[in-house]
Design an enzyme around this catalytic site. Sequence first.
Site, PDB file in Angstrom:
ATOM      1  N   SER A 203       0.844  -1.193   0.000  1.00  0.00           N
ATOM      2  CA  SER A 203       0.000   0.000   0.000  1.00  0.00           C
ATOM      3  C   SER A 203       0.878   1.241   0.000  1.00  0.00           C
ATOM      4  CB  SER A 203      -0.902   0.023   1.239  1.00  0.00           C
ATOM      5  OG  SER A 203      -1.580   1.255   1.346  1.00  0.00           O
TER       6      SER A 203
ATOM      7  N   TYR B 117      -1.714  -0.531  10.234  1.00  0.00           N
ATOM      8  CA  TYR B 117      -1.839  -0.834   8.804  1.00  0.00           C
ATOM      9  C   TYR B 117      -0.615  -0.378   8.009  1.00  0.00           C
ATOM     10  CZ  TYR B 117      -3.802  -1.098   4.101  1.00  0.00           C
ATOM     11  OH  TYR B 117      -4.019  -1.393   2.775  1.00  0.00           O
TER      12      TYR B 117
END
Length: 264
Positions: free
Chosen positions: A150, A164
């Site tokens: 990501s 995350y």
Amino acid sequence: MQDLFSIKGKVALVTGGSRGIGEMIAAGFLAHGAKVYISSRKADVCDATAKRLMAQFGGECISMPANLAEVDSIQAFANDLASRESQLDILVNNAGVSWGASLDDFPEVGWDKVMDTNVKGVFFLTQKLLPLLRTSGNAEDPARVINIGSVDGLKTPAFETFSYGPSKAAVHHLTRVLAAHLTKEHIICNAIAPGPFPTWMLSTGVGGGGDTDIDWSSVGRSNPRGRVGTMEDIAGLAIFLSSRAGAYTVGEVITCDGGATYAR
């Protein structure tokens, strides 16, 4: 040269393939002639997605629901896949979760769940599938491992998802470590770092409640490309990495974000 981007006849596994970016990649693989296995936790959703993708794109899409955050479940999944296939040409480690909470209130469970799924699961699934990947790979056409990271692993996340971003940064570096060990075995590893795509996860962050059928224009306006990503964007990159065209690209983390990461 005419087959430069061909993945026809290859066997692929896309984890987290029942929705979002995983579903987009699975659709692209099917449309280009690969046999695709998809996995997710929820069996009914996974089964429904496999049926829908075959109806829309043709080919063969097989649902294999599993919890790929636990090693015992990963081993059972690998055994099941090995009973069905003699080799695996493409592994897309896409399954991922997030957790949002304020810094003061962020819980241990939110840290562990994200790390177990996003990092531990990627490592151990790749490990358990190495026999199938080794059977596939050769000097002319290596097996491929594509880890979905990501842009939040490259820059500070916009949301309060404290585990995350670090988990995705770990995925990026794990990709390099795996590449260093596996390239000589004719298994090449790369990562994709997606930016904003119309997914359940992003929808929950921007107030859509997980609904992907919303107006994404406000999110797109903040992107240099003026839009969010599409299936063609992410599937095209995955197909490149899985084809002859990507056979000399190794250990890279490739952003697919419309320029957001490096925009001023």
